[in-house]
Write a protein that holds these residues in place. Structure first.
Motif, PDB file in Angstrom:
ATOM      1  N   ALA A 299       4.758 -14.791  -0.142  1.00  9.96           N
ATOM      2  CA  ALA A 299       6.691 -13.817  -0.695  1.00  9.96           C
ATOM      3  C   ALA A 299       5.967 -12.213  -0.081  1.00  9.96           C
ATOM      4  CB  ALA A 299       6.837 -13.783  -2.064  1.00  9.96           C
ATOM      5  N   THR A 300       4.513 -12.404   0.198  1.00 10.94           N
ATOM      6  CA  THR A 300       3.833 -10.949   0.760  1.00 10.94           C
ATOM      7  C   THR A 300       4.799 -10.466   2.233  1.00 10.94           C
ATOM      8  OG1 THR A 300       2.336 -11.353  -0.806  1.00 10.94           O
ATOM      9  CG2 THR A 300       2.185  -9.698   0.713  1.00 10.94           C
ATOM     10  N   SER A 301       5.152  -8.905   1.749  1.00 12.75           N
ATOM     11  CA  SER A 301       5.900  -8.639   2.817  1.00 12.75           C
ATOM     12  C   SER A 301       4.564  -7.683   3.388  1.00 12.75           C
ATOM     13  CB  SER A 301       7.010  -7.344   2.793  1.00 12.75           C
ATOM     14  OG  SER A 301       7.318  -6.777   4.203  1.00 12.75           O
ATOM     15  N   PHE A 302       4.092  -8.375   4.859  1.00 11.43           N
ATOM     16  CA  PHE A 302       3.274  -6.836   6.151  1.00 11.43           C
ATOM     17  C   PHE A 302       3.245  -5.964   6.059  1.00 11.43           C
ATOM     18  CE2 PHE A 302       1.498  -4.740   9.439  1.00 11.43           C
ATOM     19  CZ  PHE A 302      -0.267  -5.218   9.050  1.00 11.43           C
ATOM     20  N   ALA A 303       4.949  -5.416   6.532  1.00 14.88           N
ATOM     21  CA  ALA A 303       5.303  -4.320   6.899  1.00 14.88           C
ATOM     22  C   ALA A 303       5.405  -3.463   4.940  1.00 14.88           C
ATOM     23  CB  ALA A 303       6.923  -3.912   7.379  1.00 14.88           C
ATOM     24  N   ALA A 304       5.742  -3.953   4.128  1.00 14.33           N
ATOM     25  CA  ALA A 304       6.156  -3.047   3.245  1.00 14.33           C
ATOM     26  C   ALA A 304       5.020  -3.079   2.544  1.00 14.33           C
ATOM     27  CB  ALA A 304       7.086  -3.745   1.632  1.00 14.33           C
ATOM     28  N   ALA A 305       3.512  -3.320   2.798  1.00 14.80           N
ATOM     29  CA  ALA A 305       2.321  -3.505   2.153  1.00 14.80           C
ATOM     30  C   ALA A 305       1.669  -2.232   3.094  1.00 14.80           C
ATOM     31  CB  ALA A 305       1.524  -4.241   1.619  1.00 14.80           C
ATOM     32  N   ALA A 306       1.729  -2.698   4.187  1.00 13.26           N
ATOM     33  CA  ALA A 306       1.540  -1.243   5.344  1.00 13.26           C
ATOM     34  C   ALA A 306       2.368   0.051   5.160  1.00 13.26           C
ATOM     35  CB  ALA A 306       0.912  -1.864   6.423  1.00 13.26           C
ATOM     36  N   LEU A 307       3.359   0.517   4.674  1.00 11.58           N
ATOM     37  CA  LEU A 307       4.000   1.249   4.748  1.00 11.58           C
ATOM     38  C   LEU A 307       4.338   2.395   3.645  1.00 11.58           C
ATOM     39  CD1 LEU A 307       7.291  -0.058   6.884  1.00 11.58           C
ATOM     40  CD2 LEU A 307       5.059   1.618   7.382  1.00 11.58           C
ATOM     41  N   GLY A 308       4.018   1.049   2.518  1.00 12.88           N
ATOM     42  CA  GLY A 308       3.490   1.596   1.172  1.00 12.88           C
ATOM     43  C   GLY A 308       2.298   2.026   0.788  1.00 12.88           C
ATOM     44  N   ALA A 309       1.922   1.804   1.579  1.00  6.44           N
ATOM     45  CA  ALA A 309      -0.157   2.194   1.314  1.00  6.44           C
ATOM     46  C   ALA A 309      -0.108   3.994   2.280  1.00  6.44           C
ATOM     47  CB  ALA A 309      -0.755   1.083   1.461  1.00  6.44           C
ATOM     48  N   GLU A 310       0.629   3.809   3.225  1.00 14.30           N
ATOM     49  CA  GLU A 310       0.081   4.689   3.886  1.00 14.30           C
ATOM     50  C   GLU A 310       1.263   6.104   3.002  1.00 14.30           C
ATOM     51  OE1 GLU A 310       1.703   5.509   8.255  1.00 14.30           O
ATOM     52  OE2 GLU A 310       3.664   5.183   7.492  1.00 14.30           O
ATOM     53  N   GLY A 311       3.254   5.680   2.649  1.00 18.23           N
ATOM     54  CA  GLY A 311       3.855   6.660   2.057  1.00 18.23           C
ATOM     55  C   GLY A 311       3.237   6.968   0.757  1.00 18.23           C
ATOM     56  N   LEU A 312       2.041   6.254  -0.101  1.00 13.30           N
ATOM     57  CA  LEU A 312       1.556   7.287  -0.961  1.00 13.30           C
ATOM     58  C   LEU A 312       0.359   7.381  -0.866  1.00 13.30           C
ATOM     59  CD1 LEU A 312       2.158   3.351  -3.188  1.00 13.30           C
ATOM     60  CD2 LEU A 312       3.440   5.709  -3.597  1.00 13.30           C
ATOM     61  N   ALA A 313      -0.512   7.547   0.628  1.00  4.68           N
ATOM     62  CA  ALA A 313      -1.326   8.137   1.144  1.00  4.68           C
ATOM     63  C   ALA A 313      -2.514   7.272   0.219  1.00  4.68           C
ATOM     64  CB  ALA A 313      -1.332   9.509   0.724  1.00  4.68           C
TER      65      ALA A 313
END
Length: 353
Positions: A299-313
């Motif tokens: 159920a993992t979303s690559f976009a959510a993981a990548a953009l989430g990590a970026e947004g959280l620095a």
């Protein structure tokens, strides 16, 4: 010309690999480098089964009908919503003379490749399945390619138990590898800090095995995160984690707080083993800078993981568990045999199903 990766079985669209194909040719007649298996049981992956069950409100007959329709129309079991499938067990009926898999007629095996790329034909209409469990008794055929993987079922374990373990055997093997790398790096750098591991969904199949594997690989502190009290109690009784935290993995702040409170700091390695979407941000937030997040959920979303990590620095390495690590079947089966807590969780899950 028969392809070792099964290109000759792709019906549509032409030119793609079997996993990406919409439909495969499940003709039971094999090429010289293929193997035909008489199927006795499927194991649907958790994300797929949850989606189907929720879609039909738990109506087993409707779930059964949709699974049958997917297989009959696509020539394989691939949930069109989750994109995932599962695996199977059965008996080798015929092995082509050029097959490199080392299987012979009569071997009872579990496939270690996804049903999403395995040509499959069901003969009994899934008549013995009530649609209410991940394991699906059935009669039919499946085809393995030259690049497929299968394991002969161990004689000392019940086939249903072996199937449940082998379905998730990539998780503990990769977890062990990543934890061992973190431990080794700290030793090389003279860093005295112990390595900590958080497993989200720690009471499940892949989660319980990953907790046991992390401890064996040198993790000094582990926490299993579960969503409900019953799972907390079961995981606590199993003794696989140093602590067990109750949190909703879809709540980033709540999940991060639970992990940090249990470990005293964010985890060095976070392993995501839940079968619901929306857990990416919490996993990233619960992980120390320089740490690693391993996603095993379909159920993992690559976009959510990548953009989430970026947004959280967040300076974290994110890995997608692909289900294959050399020796993964042996690792998982050995953990089941040697860790009573793991075995109890698996057996109780099978009993409940």
């Amino acid at each position: 010309m028969t392809s070792p990766v099964g290109l000759h079985r792709v019906v549509e669209p032409a030119g793609v690999l079997p996993q990406a194909a919409w439909r495969l040719d499940a003709d039971p007649r094999i090429a010289s480098n293929e193997v035909r298996i008489r199927v006795e049981r499927l194991n649907l992956d958790a994300a797929s089964f949850r989606q189907l069950s929720e879609k039909h409100g738990g109506d087993g007959e409707k779930v059964r009908a949709e699974v049958l329709e997917i297989i009959s129309s696509r020539g394989k079991m691939q949930n069109p919503v989750t994109g995932s499938g599962g695996m199977l067990i059965g008996t080798v009926e015929e092995a082509g003379r050029r097959s490199p898999l080392g299987l012979t007629a009569g071997d009872r095996v579990a496939t270690l490749v996804s049903l999403t790329l395995t040509p499959l034909m069901i003969l009994d209409g899934l008549a013995r399945w009530d649609g209410r469990s991940e394991q699906v008794p059935c009669d039919g055929y499946a085809i393995l390619f030259a690049r497929s993987i299968a394991a002969v079922l161990p004689a000392d374990l019940h086939p249903e138990l072996s199937l449940a373990v082998l379905d998730v055997c990539g998780a503990p093997a990769l977890t062990a590898r990543v934890v061992a790398e973190h431990v080794a790096r700290r030793q090389r750098e003279g860093d005295p800090r112990p390595v900590s591991v958080a497993v989200i969904g720690g009471a499940g199949k892949s989660g319980s095995l990953s907790l046991a594997a992390a401890r064996r690989a040198g993790a000094a502190r582990t926490v299993g995160v579960v969503p409900v009290a019953a799972e907390r109690d079961a995981l606590t009784a199993a003794g696989l984690a140093d602590s067990v935290a109750l949190a909703d993995a879809r709540d980033p702040v709540g999940l991060s707080t639970a992990v940090t409170t249990a470990l005293g700091a964010p985890a060095d390695v976070t392993v995501v083993c839940v079968d619901v979407p929306g857990c990416e941000h919490g996993a990233v937030l619960a992980t120390e800078d320089g740490g690693t997040v391993i996603f095993f959920s379909m159920a993992t979303s690559f976009a959510a993981a990548a953009l989430g990590a970026e947004g959280l620095a967040a300076d974290v390495t994110m890995l997608v568990g692909n289900g294959y690590v050399p020796g993964h079947a042996e690792v998982a089966l050995e953990l089941l045999r040697s860790e009573p807590g793991v075995r109890r969780l698996f057996e109780s899950r099978l009993a409940a199903d």
